[in-house]
Enzyme design. Structure first.
Site, mmCIF file in Angstrom:
data_model
loop_
_atom_site.group_PDB
_atom_site.id
_atom_site.type_symbol
_atom_site.label_atom_id
_atom_site.label_comp_id
_atom_site.label_asym_id
_atom_site.label_seq_id
_atom_site.Cartn_x
_atom_site.Cartn_y
_atom_site.Cartn_z
ATOM 1 N N CYS A 157 0.734 -1.105 -0.018
ATOM 2 C CA CYS A 157 0.137 0.132 -0.257
ATOM 3 C C CYS A 157 0.803 1.235 0.157
ATOM 4 O O CYS A 157 1.942 1.458 0.580
ATOM 5 C CB CYS A 157 -0.454 0.021 0.825
ATOM 6 S SG CYS A 157 -1.650 1.618 1.615
ATOM 7 N N CYS A 249 -7.239 -0.554 8.485
ATOM 8 C CA CYS A 249 -6.078 0.708 8.039
ATOM 9 C C CYS A 249 -5.888 0.860 9.773
ATOM 10 O O CYS A 249 -6.194 1.620 10.175
ATOM 11 C CB CYS A 249 -6.429 1.716 7.625
ATOM 12 S SG CYS A 249 -4.868 2.703 7.070
ATOM 13 N N TYR A 409 -4.828 32.440 5.455
ATOM 14 C CA TYR A 409 -5.000 31.846 5.418
ATOM 15 C C TYR A 409 -6.479 31.018 6.387
ATOM 16 O O TYR A 409 -6.179 29.173 6.796
ATOM 17 C CB TYR A 409 -4.537 31.094 4.350
ATOM 18 C CG TYR A 409 -3.178 31.760 3.969
ATOM 19 C CD1 TYR A 409 -4.075 30.989 2.599
ATOM 20 C CD2 TYR A 409 -2.557 32.528 3.883
ATOM 21 C CE1 TYR A 409 -2.878 31.717 1.616
ATOM 22 C CE2 TYR A 409 -1.607 32.883 2.677
ATOM 23 C CZ TYR A 409 -1.221 32.129 1.315
ATOM 24 O OH TYR A 409 -0.957 32.500 0.371
ATOM 25 N N GLU A 430 -9.586 35.981 5.115
ATOM 26 C CA GLU A 430 -9.841 33.942 3.800
ATOM 27 C C GLU A 430 -10.431 34.573 3.071
ATOM 28 O O GLU A 430 -11.224 35.383 2.466
ATOM 29 C CB GLU A 430 -10.537 32.769 4.813
ATOM 30 C CG GLU A 430 -11.395 31.571 4.271
ATOM 31 C CD GLU A 430 -10.077 30.800 3.106
ATOM 32 O OE1 GLU A 430 -9.821 30.787 2.484
ATOM 33 O OE2 GLU A 430 -9.585 30.303 4.359
ATOM 34 N N ASP A 477 -0.591 29.723 6.812
ATOM 35 C CA ASP A 477 -0.822 28.153 6.699
ATOM 36 C C ASP A 477 -1.102 28.231 5.096
ATOM 37 O O ASP A 477 -2.845 27.909 5.134
ATOM 38 C CB ASP A 477 -1.735 27.973 7.670
ATOM 39 C CG ASP A 477 -1.830 26.401 7.226
ATOM 40 O OD1 ASP A 477 -0.974 25.845 6.472
ATOM 41 O OD2 ASP A 477 -3.104 25.210 8.291
ATOM 42 N N CYS A 504 2.526 22.488 5.252
ATOM 43 C CA CYS A 504 2.478 21.094 4.560
ATOM 44 C C CYS A 504 3.235 20.718 3.927
ATOM 45 O O CYS A 504 4.011 19.744 3.056
ATOM 46 C CB CYS A 504 1.159 20.577 4.051
ATOM 47 S SG CYS A 504 0.629 21.740 2.958
#
Length: 592
Positions: A157, A249, A409, A430, A477, A504
């Site tokens: 996987c 999972c 954001y 935003e 972010d 991220c």
């Protein structure tokens, strides 16, 4: 990119071909993604001397026939190579050199120190790296000692990369990912980047993921799906266009795993009604109520989060530190749910009755509903956008008191609301109207009255900000692609006293932070090549210095790391006040 290889007919059998991506080196770093990382790291590995114990040059085809290296040719089959893994890439792949030439294989599930057999196509001359499949470990790395994967589908996987190494080693690796990102993409001198802090550990190494999206493929042309022979329902096999049948999972929470089994069973029973493939959305949602002991049940679900009504000091709530009174779990055919009861007894008033907190875990499959999430004593109902991310990092506090928080954001208001007690006033900005609506509702649910949220124009994000820049901290972010050049220019013109950048994608974060530290960002400045002088445009009298830099691990067992960078404003030495040009005399207007 080259087109992915599709399934083809070979000797009457349908053979699933390995996806092949173009890997020619290019200095373009606009994306700061996996391909850019492998381009840089493969080139760096090739530039260093080979290890003295490199394996033999001899090659073997997948049918066992030994032959010399004759180069790539049309219609060739994948070959078996014995290689020694020297490095772990920032993508999570092991890097090993081709036995006979300057080429690097990127091997999933391989670790430095492994001597392994892999399957790969003989690469072309212009490629500096290519993907390969892990076949078997001839001599396993010491990094594998004492660690056993908890998932039976691991190494097939594509969801996890690191179940075969200890969690401490995972944290060390993710620290190097942040270091490499700033070395590769920031364009800064080493002295401009402070030492990277240790990676913030996750309290859970398994059972943490609150969202899964299993899927299945549709029928072939002229065929129908059958209940007697349902298609695989699960996740993609690593490196292939092939869905694996996966019923559990271990990185998912208990209720999401229950939901996975329940929804798979429901889908199989009606699989013949589907004319095409589909994705099943599974999201955890949590309901909490409390009873102060004044009655035998009930309680206001919202009052536990309102600061005026909460029975907890300062609104703090950490269920993990409270004794578990009881737990119950529904069984099929009922819809799965898990109910936990916790007991809280105030330490400041021994005579006060204990409080029972009832936490009910459910899951939802509807994309247009709000899943409720709890972070400490806060409640959030994020906007139902498929791309939304709910994260819970700890932000460091500025060393000097700052009155205002500006959250760009802002999404559903996570940072603005959880950090609101530290500031006199909070404003979230935003572009998405759904996000603004969600953030306002979350502020109401949490009793945060000094936070506002507005929808802003991307071309003038800071135009209506009422806060003086010298008393403001900005939290950003952005999505994986990072900030746009236009946004960074606006940020530098506004010049908040502190910037807290959460990302991220530490690659695009490093690229953007490089702009802020230099104090300018020219158009596509990262597309630099040797010998070119890029003329950056000065945009303000301030620039930034990095105060703190570290990663946070929100996704254990994977190669992903979240980046946190804190910057403080300083004077931009390169900026010059524009000279005022003398006004030209206007000619007198002649009367007709």
């Amino acid at each position: 990119m080259k087109r992915d290889r599709e399934a083809v007919e070979t000797n009457g059998k349908n053979v699933q071909k390995r996806r092949k991506l173009s890997s020619k080196f290019t200095p373009t770093l606009a994306e700061c993604g996996h391909k850019d990382l492998l381009d840089i790291e493969a080139k760096g590995l090739i530039s260093r001397p080979r290890p003295t114990d490199a394996p033999s040059v001899e090659l073997e085809t997948s049918h066992g026939e030994v032959r010399p290296d004759t180069g790539r040719r049309r219609g060739q089959e994948r070959q078996v190579f014995e290689v020694y893994v020297e490095e772990l890439s920032s993508t999570g792949d092991g890097l090993a050199r081709h036995p006979a030439r300057d080429h690097v294989f990127a091997i999933p599930f391989a670790l430095p120190g492994d001597r392994v057999n892999i399957k790969a196509f003989e690469p072309s001359e212009e490629d500096i790296w290519s993907n390969a499949d892990f076949v078997e470990a001839i001599e396993p790395s010491e990094l594998r000692a004492g660690t056993k994967p908890k998932c039976k589908y691991f190494a097939q996987c594509g969801g996890c990369q690191f179940q075969m190494i200890s969690y401490d080693e995972q944290l060390k690796y993710k620290k190097t990912v942040v270091e490499n990102a700033f070395r590769y993409f920031s364009g800064l001198d080493p002295e401009q980047v402070p030492p990277i802090g240790d990676t913030g550990a996750s309290p859970l190494q398994y059972g943490y993921r609150t969202k899964l999206t299993p899927h299945f493929d549709g029928p072939r042309k002229g065929e129908r799906l059958s209940v007697d022979k349902p298609p695989p329902i699960g996740f993609m096999r690593k490196g292939f266009r092939q869905t694996m049948d996966i019923e559990s999972c271990p990185i998912a929470t208990d209720i999401v795993q229950d939901g996975l089994r329940h929804e798979r069973s429901k889908t199989i029973k009606k699989i013949d009604t589907y004319k095409r493939g589909a994705t099943i959305l599974l999201r955890e949602t949590t309901d909490r109520t409390f009873d102060k002991g004044e009655s035998n049940g009930g309680g206001n679900a919202d009052s536990v989060f309102a600061k005026t009504d909460s029975p907890f000091p300062g609104g703090a709530l950490e269920l993990g530190s409270l004794p578990l009174q009881s737990t119950s779990q529904s069984q099929p055919p009922h819809i799965p749910e898990i109910v936990n009861n916790y007991v809280y007894k105030p330490t400041t008033d021994p005579s006060a009755p204990p409080t029972t907190i009832r936490e009910k875990k459910l899951y939802t499959t509807e994309n247009d509903t709000f899943a409720t999430e709890h972070i400490g004593s806060y409640i959030f109902k994020p906007a139902p956008a498929p791309s939304s991310r709910t994260i819970t990092p700890s932000c460091p506090h500025p060393t000097q008191p700052i009155k205002y928080l500006l959250d760009a954001y802002c999404g559903s208001g996570l940072f603005a609301i959880t950090l609101s007690p530290l500031f006199t006033s909070v404003l979230g900005i935003e572009l998405d109207p759904w996000g603004v609506t969600s953030a306002r509702e979350n502020a109401r649910l949490n009793g945060v009255e000094h936070a506002g949220f507005i929808e802003a124009d991307a071309a003038a994000l800071f135009q209506d900000v009422p806060y003086p820049a010298e008393n403001t901290v900005l939290v950003i972010d952005p999505p994986r692609k990072g900030c746009s050049t236009d946004f960074l220019k606006q940020l530098l013109r506004y010049g908040p006293a502190r910037v807290v950048y959460v990302s991220c994608n530490v690659g695009s974060q490093a690229r953007d932070v490089g702009c802020l530290v230099r104090g300018w960002c020219g158009e596509d400045w990262w597309k630099e090549v040797e010998g070119r002088e890029d003329e950056g445009k000065e945009v303000g009298s301030f620039r930034y210095e990095i105060e703190e830099l570290r990663g946070f691990d929100f996704f254990p067992q994977t190669s992903h790391v979240e980046g946190l960078c804190v910057l403080r404003r300083v004077v931009n030495e390169a900026w010059k006040e524009p000279e005022n040009e003398p006004e030209q005399e206007q000619p007198e207007k002649q009367l007709e």
